[in-house]
Enzyme design. Structure first.
Site, PDB file in Angstrom:
ATOM      1  N   ASP A  96      37.008 -19.077  27.809  1.00 46.83           N
ATOM      2  CA  ASP A  96      36.282 -18.067  27.032  1.00 46.83           C
ATOM      3  C   ASP A  96      37.280 -17.300  26.185  1.00 46.83           C
ATOM      4  OD1 ASP A  96      33.988 -18.831  28.214  1.00 46.83           O
ATOM      5  OD2 ASP A  96      33.714 -17.041  29.442  1.00 46.83           O
ATOM      6  N   ASP A 149      20.898 -22.120  27.843  1.00 50.47           N
ATOM      7  CA  ASP A 149      21.016 -21.162  28.949  1.00 50.47           C
ATOM      8  C   ASP A 149      19.643 -21.011  29.587  1.00 50.47           C
ATOM      9  OD1 ASP A 149      23.635 -20.847  28.197  1.00 50.47           O
ATOM     10  OD2 ASP A 149      23.366 -18.892  27.248  1.00 50.47           O
TER      11      ASP A 149
END
Lengths: 250, 200
Positions: free
Chosen positions: A11, A130
């Site tokens: 990330d 998601d």
């Protein structure tokens, strides 16, 4: 026999890795390029960069990071986060990424998936989904998991396949960050519903979790972050564990 | 003088990985978008980005000339789509290929496509000699089906075997991506560069 892939995910914000990383022997543990090369050395089959920056300036920095990394990496590199249109995807591919993943923008404009597949080939188009449990099904969320869409995750997976996605990166919002294992029911449901490779994501806290998701679902790859970043185990140790359980790995 | 490798740029994808990898193997790399330059090349690499018709678009005007050079023994390497265009044609497109390998490119068998990820290549050819393993990175939904004995390596996917490595004369073709296959792929590329050097 096709090997199951292990994909460390980094990330990033403003060109730096933001999740805590604890590595010995690296000059700069926040440098994505160095980390990517270290993971390749450990046996990673692919590397994913997820850019969580918001500003345009940070996005330009991200392109520099991608090209810097591509110079030294000889496994595939996937990049996601903030891809809004065909031009964004072109920029990231030209910087040296092999695949690009899109999420919110694909929900807002599903035709973008087709446009990207036609321009660059479906093999480099990843649609990230998601999903969060809602009663007897799973709902798609966008914008980093903040916005419900009312869309069924399994149906959306089938639709993105029809639209030209070459691969699905499936993250369970219920499992993400909890480190109690991948969301097996959601992952199995999506992998069974489509004929393109699915990458499981969210919830990995140990090598046992990775074995579970390969033994109990039809996914092609498992993505993980913290177990690798915190030196809990190396990619090589995960692979040895999987090999001992009869799972084909490189 | 290092070997000069001419890499064809069809204008549809990033050639950074392949050029960088070839340079690491000691070659001097020239990327050309003017395909007439391929006719004078000492060694040719047809890289693996794009779809069949888009890839052939720029090569088509020089099809006969390039094929003659390959037939004359210029060392060359095709990668993925760059291998597929060495065949006569493909189910993926309507344009003819270079027609150097006899046969066609067909849609793969298998439920999950593209065939994406790391898989092993079985071959006795010296091009993979010295590699730490035989695992290479693949990403494709089509594969070459030659009608002459040019297939020198195969790979298993979902219970069926397909041709993943080809050779005719001095022209190698890989369905996998050596430039994305870590140290194993780098060794294969080095072997090809050494092979091409030996033809000088």
């Amino acid at each position: 026999m096709l090997a199951k892939r292990i994909i460390p995910c980094l990330d990033m914000k403003g060109g730096r890795v933001v999740k805590g990383i604890n590595f010995k022997g690296l000059r700069d543990v926040g440098d994505p390029s160095e980390l990517a090369v270290e993971y390749e050395r450990q046996g990673a089959d692919e590397i994913t960069f997820l850019d969580i920056s918001a500003s345009l300036e940070a996005r330009r920095t991200m392109l520099n990071v991608v090209s810097e990394t591509a110079k030294n990496l000889t496994v595939p590199l996937a990049v996601g986060g903030g891809i809004k249109n065909v031009q964004d995807m072109r920029d990231v591919l030209n910087a040296g990424a092999d695949k690009v993943s899109m999420n919110s923008s694909a929900v807002a404009d599903p035709n973008m998936i087709t446009a990207c597949a036609e321009n660059f080939g479906r093999q480099c188009v990843i649609v990230a989904i998601d999903g969060k449990r809602s009663g007897d099904h799973w709902e798609v969320f966008t914008h980093g998991g903040t916005r419900p869409t009312g869309i069924d995750a399994v149906e959306w997976a089938q639709r993105v396949e029809d639209l030209g996605a070459g691969e699905i990166l499936l993250t369970s919002m219920d499992a993400d960050g909890v480190k109690t294992g991948y969301d097996i029911p959601l992952t199995a449901a999506v992998a069974d519903a489509v004929d393109i490779p699915v990458i499981a994501s969210g919830g990995c806290g140990s090598k046992e979790h990775i074995a579970d998701v390969f033994l109990q679902t039809g996914v092609s790859a498992a993505l993980a972050a913290s177990i690798f970043h915190y030196n809990e185990c190396t990619v090589g140790e995960v692979k040895q564990y999987l090999r001992d359980r009869g799972i084909a790995v490189r | 003088m290092p070997l000069k490798v001419t890499v064809t740029d069809y204008g549809v994808g990033n050639l950074y990985s392949i050029t960088r990898s070839l340079e690491r193997c000691g070659a001097e790399v020239e990327v050309v978008s003017d395909m007439s330059k391929v006719l004078d090349a000492e060694c040719i690499v047809f890289p693996g980005v794009g779809a069949f018709d888009r890839t052939m678009e720029k090569l088509l005007p020089y099809r006969d000339g390039i094929r003659s050079r390959l037939e004359a023994g210029v060392p060359a390497l095709g990668i993925c789509i760059g291998t597929q265009i060495l065949f006569e044609g493909s189910d993926e497109g309507s344009r003819p290929g270079l027609g150097f390998y006899r046969g066609r490119v067909v849609r793969m068998q298998g439920k999950v496509l593209p065939h994406m990820g790391w898989n092993s290549v079985e071959t006795d050819d010296p091009i993979l000699e010295g590699t730490p393993d035989r695992m290479f990175y693949f990403v494709h939904s089509y594969c070459g089906e030659p009608s002459e004995p040019v297939c020198i390596g195969t790979t298993e996917y979902e219970g069926a075997r397909f041709g993943s490595l080809f050779r005719k004369g001095n022209v190698y073709g890989t369905q996998f991506h050596p430039e994305k296959s870590s140290v194993t792929g780098m060794r294969a590329l080095k072997n090809f560069i050494d092979f091409a050097e030996a033809q000088r």
